[in-house]
Design a protein around this motif. Sequence first.
Motif, short mmCIF file in Angstrom:
data_model
loop_
_atom_site.label_atom_id
_atom_site.label_comp_id
_atom_site.label_asym_id
_atom_site.label_seq_id
_atom_site.Cartn_x
_atom_site.Cartn_y
_atom_site.Cartn_z
N PHE A 1 0.81 -1.22 0.00
CA PHE A 1 0.00 0.00 0.00
C PHE A 1 0.84 1.27 0.00
O PHE A 1 0.39 2.31 0.44
CB PHE A 1 -0.99 0.03 1.18
N THR A 2 2.07 1.19 -0.47
CA THR A 2 2.88 2.39 -0.64
C THR A 2 3.33 2.45 -2.10
O THR A 2 3.62 1.44 -2.72
CB THR A 2 4.14 2.39 0.25
N LYS A 3 3.35 3.64 -2.65
CA LYS A 3 3.76 3.84 -4.04
C LYS A 3 5.15 4.44 -4.06
O LYS A 3 5.50 5.24 -3.21
CB LYS A 3 2.81 4.82 -4.73
N PRO A 4 5.93 4.07 -5.06
CA PRO A 4 7.22 4.76 -5.21
C PRO A 4 6.98 6.24 -5.47
O PRO A 4 6.07 6.61 -6.20
CB PRO A 4 7.85 4.09 -6.43
N ARG A 5 7.76 7.07 -4.85
CA ARG A 5 7.60 8.52 -5.00
C ARG A 5 8.11 8.95 -6.36
O ARG A 5 9.05 8.39 -6.91
CB ARG A 5 8.35 9.24 -3.90
N LYS A 6 7.50 10.01 -6.88
CA LYS A 6 7.95 10.56 -8.15
C LYS A 6 9.31 11.21 -7.95
O LYS A 6 9.62 11.72 -6.88
CB LYS A 6 6.95 11.58 -8.66
N LYS A 7 10.09 11.21 -9.02
CA LYS A 7 11.40 11.83 -8.95
C LYS A 7 11.25 13.34 -8.77
O LYS A 7 10.49 13.98 -9.49
CB LYS A 7 12.19 11.54 -10.23
#
Length: 58
Positions: A36-42
Amino acid sequence: MSIPWGDWQFWVATVVAILALWLVLRNILPPGLLPFTKPRKKETKASITISGKPLDRS
């Protein structure tokens, strides 16, 4: 002393502890590693300064 499997307070405290652990770990571990966590955008750097002048990219 045994684990009180039938006690509702045990389950409420367990759920609260698991949520608290998840909140702590999501700030420590790299993004996308926990469910339930998304990789953060650069992140991008600003192209202008406070005075409004463009940065010299040389």
